[in-house]
Structures are given as structure tokens and as C-alpha cells.
Scaffold this motif. Structure first.
Motif, PDB file in Angstrom:
ATOM      1  N   LEU A  88       0.815  -1.215   0.000  1.00  0.00           N
ATOM      2  CA  LEU A  88       0.000   0.000   0.000  1.00  0.00           C
ATOM      3  C   LEU A  88       0.846   1.263   0.000  1.00  0.00           C
ATOM      4  N   ILE A  89       2.047   1.170   0.544  1.00  0.00           N
ATOM      5  CA  ILE A  89       2.945   2.316   0.552  1.00  0.00           C
ATOM      6  C   ILE A  89       4.336   1.844   0.143  1.00  0.00           C
ATOM      7  N   SER A  90       5.172   2.775  -0.223  1.00  0.00           N
ATOM      8  CA  SER A  90       6.551   2.458  -0.596  1.00  0.00           C
ATOM      9  C   SER A  90       7.500   3.163   0.357  1.00  0.00           C
ATOM     10  N   LEU A  91       8.444   2.401   0.911  1.00  0.00           N
ATOM     11  CA  LEU A  91       9.448   2.961   1.799  1.00  0.00           C
ATOM     12  C   LEU A  91      10.821   2.670   1.213  1.00  0.00           C
ATOM     13  N   PRO A  92      11.706   3.647   1.198  1.00  0.00           N
ATOM     14  CA  PRO A  92      13.040   3.402   0.635  1.00  0.00           C
ATOM     15  C   PRO A  92      13.822   2.424   1.495  1.00  0.00           C
ATOM     16  N   PRO A  93      14.588   1.515   0.879  1.00  0.00           N
ATOM     17  CA  PRO A  93      15.402   0.579   1.663  1.00  0.00           C
ATOM     18  C   PRO A  93      16.500   1.317   2.413  1.00  0.00           C
ATOM     19  N   LEU A  94      16.909   0.757   3.540  1.00  0.00           N
ATOM     20  CA  LEU A  94      17.949   1.368   4.358  1.00  0.00           C
ATOM     21  C   LEU A  94      19.283   0.709   4.069  1.00  0.00           C
ATOM     22  N   PRO A  95      20.282   1.470   3.667  1.00  0.00           N
ATOM     23  CA  PRO A  95      21.599   0.872   3.402  1.00  0.00           C
ATOM     24  C   PRO A  95      22.175   0.237   4.666  1.00  0.00           C
ATOM     25  N   SER A  96      22.909  -0.857   4.494  1.00  0.00           N
ATOM     26  CA  SER A  96      23.527  -1.536   5.624  1.00  0.00           C
ATOM     27  C   SER A  96      24.634  -0.669   6.209  1.00  0.00           C
ATOM     28  N   GLN A  97      24.791  -0.723   7.538  1.00  0.00           N
ATOM     29  CA  GLN A  97      25.784   0.081   8.228  1.00  0.00           C
ATOM     30  C   GLN A  97      27.103  -0.666   8.385  1.00  0.00           C
ATOM     31  N   ASP A  98      28.178   0.073   8.532  1.00  0.00           N
ATOM     32  CA  ASP A  98      29.477  -0.491   8.872  1.00  0.00           C
ATOM     33  C   ASP A  98      29.423  -0.913  10.335  1.00  0.00           C
ATOM     34  N   PRO A  99      29.628  -2.174  10.653  1.00  0.00           N
ATOM     35  CA  PRO A  99      29.549  -2.632  12.052  1.00  0.00           C
ATOM     36  C   PRO A  99      30.450  -1.843  12.988  1.00  0.00           C
ATOM     37  N   ASN A 100      31.626  -1.478  12.523  1.00  0.00           N
ATOM     38  CA  ASN A 100      32.569  -0.769  13.388  1.00  0.00           C
ATOM     39  C   ASN A 100      32.047   0.596  13.829  1.00  0.00           C
ATOM     40  N   ALA A 101      31.123   1.155  13.043  1.00  0.00           N
ATOM     41  CA  ALA A 101      30.572   2.460  13.397  1.00  0.00           C
ATOM     42  C   ALA A 101      29.703   2.386  14.648  1.00  0.00           C
ATOM     43  N   LEU A 102      29.288   1.171  15.038  1.00  0.00           N
ATOM     44  CA  LEU A 102      28.429   1.003  16.211  1.00  0.00           C
ATOM     45  C   LEU A 102      29.209   0.974  17.520  1.00  0.00           C
ATOM     46  N   ILE A 103      30.500   0.750  17.442  1.00  0.00           N
ATOM     47  CA  ILE A 103      31.309   0.587  18.659  1.00  0.00           C
ATOM     48  C   ILE A 103      31.365   1.911  19.423  1.00  0.00           C
ATOM     49  N   MET A 104      31.092   1.839  20.703  1.00  0.00           N
ATOM     50  CA  MET A 104      31.087   3.022  21.561  1.00  0.00           C
ATOM     51  C   MET A 104      32.517   3.395  21.933  1.00  0.00           C
ATOM     52  N   ALA A 105      32.875   4.649  21.689  1.00  0.00           N
ATOM     53  CA  ALA A 105      34.225   5.105  22.020  1.00  0.00           C
ATOM     54  C   ALA A 105      34.447   5.123  23.527  1.00  0.00           C
ATOM     55  N   ASN A 106      33.421   5.495  24.268  1.00  0.00           N
ATOM     56  CA  ASN A 106      33.512   5.544  25.730  1.00  0.00           C
ATOM     57  C   ASN A 106      32.306   4.812  26.309  1.00  0.00           C
ATOM     58  N   PRO A 107      32.399   3.492  26.425  1.00  0.00           N
ATOM     59  CA  PRO A 107      31.245   2.710  26.897  1.00  0.00           C
ATOM     60  C   PRO A 107      30.932   2.959  28.370  1.00  0.00           C
ATOM     61  N   GLU A 108      30.025   3.865  28.586  1.00  0.00           N
ATOM     62  CA  GLU A 108      29.643   4.217  29.956  1.00  0.00           C
ATOM     63  C   GLU A 108      28.135   4.409  30.020  1.00  0.00           C
ATOM     64  N   VAL A 109      27.521   3.832  31.034  1.00  0.00           N
ATOM     65  CA  VAL A 109      26.080   3.973  31.216  1.00  0.00           C
ATOM     66  C   VAL A 109      25.801   5.321  31.877  1.00  0.00           C
ATOM     67  N   PRO A 110      24.993   6.195  31.259  1.00  0.00           N
ATOM     68  CA  PRO A 110      24.681   7.490  31.877  1.00  0.00           C
ATOM     69  C   PRO A 110      24.074   7.301  33.265  1.00  0.00           C
ATOM     70  N   GLU A 111      24.358   8.222  34.144  1.00  0.00           N
ATOM     71  CA  GLU A 111      23.883   8.092  35.528  1.00  0.00           C
ATOM     72  C   GLU A 111      22.368   7.975  35.598  1.00  0.00           C
ATOM     73  N   ARG A 112      21.680   8.691  34.721  1.00  0.00           N
ATOM     74  CA  ARG A 112      20.213   8.653  34.758  1.00  0.00           C
ATOM     75  C   ARG A 112      19.655   7.276  34.412  1.00  0.00           C
ATOM     76  N   LYS A 113      20.491   6.412  33.791  1.00  0.00           N
ATOM     77  CA  LYS A 113      20.036   5.081  33.416  1.00  0.00           C
ATOM     78  C   LYS A 113      20.567   3.977  34.328  1.00  0.00           C
ATOM     79  N   ARG A 114      21.269   4.350  35.358  1.00  0.00           N
ATOM     80  CA  ARG A 114      21.823   3.349  36.272  1.00  0.00           C
ATOM     81  C   ARG A 114      20.777   2.998  37.318  1.00  0.00           C
ATOM     82  N   ARG A 115      20.343   1.744  37.281  1.00  0.00           N
ATOM     83  CA  ARG A 115      19.324   1.282  38.218  1.00  0.00           C
ATOM     84  C   ARG A 115      19.720  -0.086  38.744  1.00  0.00           C
TER      85      ARG A 115
END
Length: 728
Positions: A88-115
């Protein structure tokens, strides 16, 4: 390409599964229960907004203590889902991402999310002990880039923090492919971690193109991990944060795309538990479930249950089942299309149409969400297929309102019954006989004999035959008794119909078909409001169908609520103008409010190939002729074109032609139109002399079709009155 043979599905088998219903080929067995591990789950929970419970309970029951039967809830899905949005509708396909771009430079959980992983209390440090319950917590990643797990999975870095800890990107050094490693358990006990891994092995049997692939289960020290396929797309939650709420069509397309995954999980005895925008991803031109950490076996009496506040069904913290998942899907859709405090003020409710204009604009969408997120599990959709059928219908209506009609054959109802080219009476009032007919449930034991009965036209004989069938099959056939009740309505035996329908309701208070026939009976008796209430119940159950809207419009028109009737008629026409009962109904309602131009537009919507086209053209010509203010030369020409488009021959056509020419004479006489011999009306020049000649000729032709002498004399008198003056 192999065709799917399940439930009359019209899809094709690709990569071992149907591209339409999401199921494997007919004849391929689903996972057997004995193949599933029945061991208990023992895992702890953590993460923002996520909680766990180890209690066991039962699903709530429906009205009158009855539980809904899933077998009655759906006729099977036949809607195309080969692409997002069902075509019924057309949506453009999403190009695949480079996996390395997902890696967090500073993997830290923000204080507001620490439970705290146990009591969900807020904590401030990255590791330590909860000040509320004393539970030890640690938000520091335990794996670092370069670490190798289980001798082959090289860690590239942390990419996210979830309910059970950090999620890592890894590289399978043996098979040379990217993987994602998600924590299952983090304790001080290595044996407990190994046991948690063993208990999740049943997930290895889950194989579906819309579900992330599960490669392995491993433990590393005091942690257990599930090793999954890397999906190179974007989480729906990330898109939501970047763009804000989705256009409603796009959001529905994503939900519609993920429902086959739930159909597969539920059919195999699994419940997903924690569905939300974070847990499915757009990859290329399709969506996929990406987090299997909360999946459990339906009916498992042990282990923790995971869910997220604002998404989790009320009963799910005791015993999540398939309809609990469907609740989370409804909640996810609401969050994707509306900005509201879903985890606080509306944790177990929805905004009203007065609060959210989108819901006021799309009533079917609102009703879909109400049913999907109902507090009573038995009031919700009972299967992912049923849910998919209805949301596809809602999407069809939304798209049709914005673009053009998108008609499709319903799996549940026929088209309306206004198809006789000579059914003038059917165009003049909301007659119950014109409502769509419920299609036969072929699994009913009396189905074959009922189908043969369709040739019986005489209403009295039909009642007698149906009474015999109902007696023969007894309570084994619901169809025989429903159709007997309908036949009683046809011969005005309303008390007998009501008694039979009450019996059926007592047997199954969730069978909405009873409400449909009750509504028809009340409508036939002139009780528009009572019929409106019954049809409203059907609409709640079937928000994606247009037949309930047609029925509500009929009931509202009978109650003289022309505004409400018109609003429902419009929606039916927008989706499928072949439902001509709605076209004529809308024209009637608008005419009552002196909106003659709107009425004309409604009649003009009847397709040229429809058998009622000539009757629609005749009604349109009459409507246009009744536009007193504003009638001018262009209006005369429009009426003339309408009359010329009528292919039928008959007295009414000549009557219309004569009245048009008379109207031209009147407009010339009062100075609203000037004579112009270059302008032709039905072949007659726009001048007094020729218009009189033409009107006389048309009135005399109308007299030839008179049904009696009195009518013939009337038309001849009118011809004599309008003919040109003679001075001889």
C-alpha cells in the motif's frame, strides 16, 4: 517458486518460509513441545525501565467468566506482506551500516540510566552495592576489545547496554562473520552462568527470516552470552529518537512487517515478552526482531519474566502468553505515532481522540489500539494473524483517505448487496437487505448443506429448510443457527431471531457474529440506536473491515443522525467506491443538509463499470437539477453531460432531459443565462425557441413510457404547456 498452501494463503515460499504469512510450507512440522527444553530460567534483570518477576499466575478471563476461543478469532491472513506496508505504501530501503561504526568510544552507562538490577532503585556509581536492597551491581564492561570468548569470538567493543548487561560486537574467527553477543547472566558463580546458558539452548531451534539468527550460547567466566547474527540496520527506537514520531503509515508498515515473526513464535510455543521499538530493526527493505533475551516458553512456571514499563501487559508479570505479546505490539505502535507519557500517566491506557488529533482523524486506528491494548486479555486480538489482517485494513483506509481508493476483497464479508441495476428502492433508503453478507466458515459441519441452500430464494421456504438444518446439526453448527436467525429477520420473526441469538451468545459471548445479526434485526425494526450499539461491537472487533462502518452508517441514518452517517459513508467510499450503498447513502445524508454539491460528488463516485452506474447518473442528474442557488450555464452543461452518460433507455431519462431544458428556459427568463446558439444542451441550442421544442419532444417521449393513462396525460399536458407559441 513454490506456492504457500496454508489457509488459502497466496504467498510464495522463499528461504524456507512464506513471504506472506511467515509460516513454513504446509506439511513442514512446527517445533514439537518435546523438542523444547523445559528447564527453569534463573536469571536476574537490570537496565533502564526493565524489571523482572518470578511469580506465577493465570491469564484473566473475559466477560461472564468466559474465555475467548482463538479458533473463532481469525479466518487466516491473505494480505500481501512481501514488502513493508503490504504493497500500500513504498518505503526506501535502508543501506547496511558499517559494524565498526556502532562501537562506543567511551562505553559508559549514563547516571540517569543506572538502576539496581533487583529492585530498580536509582544508583549513582558505576559499580557498588544498592543502597535500597544491598544487591551488588556493576556497569563497567567486563569484555574489552581484543578479548576472545570461547576460543573463537573476538570482541571488537561494546555497542549498547541492555537489561542483562553490555552488548558487544564480535568477529567469528572460524566462520569469518560478524556476531553480536548479549549477556544472559552476570553473577559471582561460574556454574550458575553455565547453567543459564544451558537453559536458553531451546532458542537455537528458532529459525525465521524476520527473527535474528541465534548462532551459539557460551559462558565466559561468570557471564553467559547468547551469540546472535549481526543485523546491519537501524533500531526503530533510534529512528524514533532522531526523527520524532513516525508518519502513521510508516509506523504501521513496520508493525505489519514484524507480525509474522510473532505468528511463528506463538505457533511454536514461545512468547517474546519484551517487545518495544528498541527490539526490532529496519534492515534493507524489511524489519527483524533483534533481541531474544526475554523469550520464554509459554506456560513455563519458573524463571523470571522480563518486560518494560509502558509496554508490558498487566497480566504479563504473572504468566505472559501470546496475547500479552500482542498487547506490547499495540503499545509499541502507539509510542511510534504519538508523543505521550506512555510509561507514567498512560502506563495502561491511551490518550483520547480529544487529546491526540491523530486518533480523532483515524477512528479505525484508535479502535485498533483500544482492542490491541485492552486490559482484559480475552478482549484483545487473539492471534498475530488476526492482528495483521485488521491493521492492514486500517492502513488501507488511511492510505485511501490520502490518495485514492484501495479496494480489496474481504476474507470475512461480501460486498454490499446493492447490485441489481433496477433496484431503485435500494438507492432511496438504508435497507437492511443491502448490508454485506458474512462469508461462510467452511470448517462448520453444516457448511456444505448451507452453501447448497443459497439457491433457495423464497424467504419462507428458506426458514423452513434452515430450521431443519439447525435441528439436524444442533449445537455442532453455529453457522446453521446464525443463518436461521438471519432468515427469521427476513420474515419479520424478530422474537425468534432474538431468542436464538441469545442462546448463541450464552454459548460464546465473544462471537461477534451474534452482534452483527442482532444489529441487523434491530435495524430491520427501525431501532437505529440499538443497531448502532451492536454494530459498534463488531467495529471494535474488526476495525480494519469496512462492513461495520457501512452498517453503523445505515443505523445512524435510520436514527436521523445524518452527520455521523455521512462520516462513516465517506470512509467506506474512500476505501472502495464499489460499495454503492454507501455512495447513495452519503448522497441522501448530504441532501438532507442541503449540501447538494457534496451529494453530487458522492453519486459521481460510483464507478462506470458498476451495475448501478445508470441509477447513480440518474440520481446525480436529479441532484444537480435541485441546486437552486448558483445554477448557471456551466451547471446546465454539467447536467446535460450527466444525462448523456446514461446508457439506459427509459421514461426517466426523457423526463430528466425535459426538466433540464425547462430549467434552461427559466434561467434565460430571469436573466441568469443569456441566449447563445453556439451552446448546445442535449443537442438543442441555448435559445428560447429551440429549448421549448426540445422540452416538448422529451415530454412526449416520456409519455410513451407511462405506466397508465393518467401518467400519459400528465406528460402530454406538460409537453403542450412548454411547446413554442403558434400564431397561425
Amino acid at each position: 517458486m513454490e506456492n504457500c498452501q496454508r489457509n488459502a494463503c497466496t504467498g510464495h515460499i522463499e528461504d524456507g518460509f512464506c513471504d506472506e504469512c511467515g509460516m513454513p510450507p504446509a506439511g513442514v512440522k512446527l517445533l514439537a513441545k518435546e523438542d523444547l527444553h523445559q528447564t527453569a530460567q534463573t536469571r536476574s534483570a537490570g537496565g533502564t525501565g526493565t524489571f523482572a518477576t518470578g511469580t506465577v499466575g493465570t491469564v484473566g478471563t473475559g466477560r461472564a467468566g468466559s474465555k475467548r476461543h482463538t479458533s473463532r478469532s481469525t479466518r487466516g491472513s491473505s494480505a500481501r506482506r512481501r514488502s513493508l506496508g503490504g504493497g500500500l505504501i513504498s518505503l526506501p530501503p535502508l543501506p547496511s551500516q558499517d559494524p565498526n561504526a556502532l562501537i562506543m568510544a567511551n562505553p559508559e552507562v549514563p547516571e540517569r540510566k543506572r538502576r539496581c538490577p533487583k529492585c530498580d532503585a536509582k544508583v549513582s556509581r558505576v559499580k557498588g552495592f544498592c543502597g535500597e536492597c544491598g544487591t551488588e551491581y556493576n556497569f563497567v564492561p567486563s569484555l574489552q576489545a581484543g578479548d576472545v570468548v570461547n576460543g573463537k569470538f573476538e570482541i571488537k567493543g561494546a555497542i549498547a547496554f541492555g537489561g542483562l548487561g553490555w552488548i558487544y560486537l564480535g568477529w567469528d574467527q572460524v566462520l569469518n562473520r560478524w556476531v553480536v553477543m548479549k549477556g544472559l547472566l552476570n553473577t559471582k558463580d561460574e556454574a550458575a552462568a553455565a547453567n543459564a546458558v544451558a537453559e536458553r539452548q531451546f532458542l537455537a531451534a528458532v529459525k525465521h527470516p524476520k527473527i535474528v539468527g541465534i548462532y551459539d550460547f557460551v559462558n565466559h567466566g561468570n557471564e553467559g552470552f547468547i551469540v546472535m547474527e549481526y543485523v546491519g540496520g537501524v533500531a526503530i527506537s533510534s529512528m524514533l529518537k532522531q526523527k520524532g514520531v513516525f508518519p502513521v503509515e510508516e509506523a504501521i508498515a513496520y508493525i505489519l512487517g514484524i507480525l509474522p515473526a510473532f505468528s511463528y513464535l506463538h505457533a511454536n510455543g514461545f512468547v517474546y515478552c519484551d517487545f518495544k521499538p528498541d527490539n526490532f530493526m529496519l534492515e534493507g527493505d524489511d524489519v527483524k526482531l533483534i533481541d531474544m533475551g526475554g523469550v520464554r516458553q509459554i506456560g513455563d512456571p519458573n524463571g523470571d519474566i522480563y518486560g518494560t514499563r509502558g509496554y508490558m501487559a498487566p497480566e504479563a508479570n504473572d504468566d505472559p502468553v501470546a496475547v500479552s505479546d500482542l498487547y506490547t505490539i499495540g503499545r509499541a505502535l502507539a509510542v511510534m505515532i504519538m508523543d505521550f507519557k506512555f510509561a507514567k500517566d498512560y502506563e495502561h491506557s491511551l490518550p483520547t481522540p480529544a487529546e491526540q488529533p491523530l486518533l480523532a482523524q483515524h477512528d479505525a486506528l484508535y479502535r485498533f489500539l483500544l482492542r490491541a491494548t485492552h486490559q482484559d486479555p480475552d478482549q484483545r486480538f487473539q492471534s498475530a494473524d488476526e492482528m495483521a489482517d485488521q491493521i492492514l485494513g486500517v492502513l488501507r483506509e488511511i492510505v485511501s483517505l490520502k490518495t485514492e481508493p484501495k479496494p480489496v476483497e474481504s476474507q470475512t464479508f461480501t460486498s454490499d448487496n446493492l447490485f441489481d441495476a433496477d433496484d431503485v428502492a435500494g438507492t432511496e433508503q438504508p435497507d437492511v437487505r443491502l448490508l454485506p453478507t458474512l462469508k461462510m466458515q467452511v470448517a462448520d459441519p453444516a457448511a456444505n448443506e448451507l452453501l447448497r441452500l443459497s439457491a433457495v430464494i423464497d424467504p419462507v421456504k428458506r426458514v423452513l429448510t434452515l430450521e431443519q438444518l439447525a435441528k439436524k446439526f444442533g449445537d455442532k453448527s453455529v453457522e446453521a443457527r446464525l443463518r436461521l436467525a438471519n432468515a427469521y429477520v427476513g420474515v419479520e420473526r424478530y422474537a425468534d431471531a432474538a431468542k436464538l441469538l441469545d442462546q448463541l451468545f450464552d454459548e460464546d459471548p465473544f462471537d461477534w457474529r451474534v452482534c452483527w445479526y442482532r444489529g441487523k434485526s434491530l435495524l430491520a425494526q427501525g431501532d437505529g440506536q440499538g443497531a448502532r450499539n451492536e454494530f459498534g461491537k463488531v467495529y471494535f472487533e474488526m476495525p480494519g473491515e469496512i462492513a461495520p462502518k457501512q452498517a453503523i452508517a445505515f443505523a445512524a441514518e435510520v436514527s436521523h443522525d445524518y452527520k455521523e452517517a455521512a462520516s462513516y459513508y465517506r470512509r467506506v467510499i474512500k476505501v472502495d467506491p464499489n460499495q454503492t450503498a454507501a455512495c447513495f447513502g452519503l448522497a441522501r445524508c448530504l441532501s438532507k443538509n442541503n449540501d447538494m454539491q457534496g451529494a453530487a460528488e458522492a453519486l459521481a463516485a460510483v464507478p462506470a463499470q458498476h451495475s448501478l452506474f445508470n441509477l447513480a447518473r440518474i440520481a446525480l442528474a436529479k441532484t444537480l437539477l435541485h441546486q437552486e442557488p448558483g445554477m448557471n450555464r456551466e451547471g446546465l452543461e454539467q447536467v446535460a453531460q450527466t444525462i448523456e452518460s446514461i446508457s439506459a433507455e427509459g421514461g426517466v431519462v426523457h423526463q430528466l432531459a425535459a426538466k433540464l431544458l425547462e430549467r434552461g428556459l427559466a434561467l434565460i427568463a430571469n436573466g441568469k443565462v443569456k441566449e447563445d446558439r453556439s451552446c448546445k444542451l442535449l443537442g438543442h441550442a441555448l435559445s428560447v425557441q429551440t429549448l421549448r421544442q426540445g422540452a416538448e419532444e422529451e415530454f412526449r417521449k416520456a409519455a410513451r413510457y407511462a405506466v397508465d393513462a393518467a401518467e400519459k396525460i400528465m406528460w402530454i399536458d406538460m409537453a403542450n404547456a412548454v411547446r413554442p407559441k403558434s400564431f397561425v
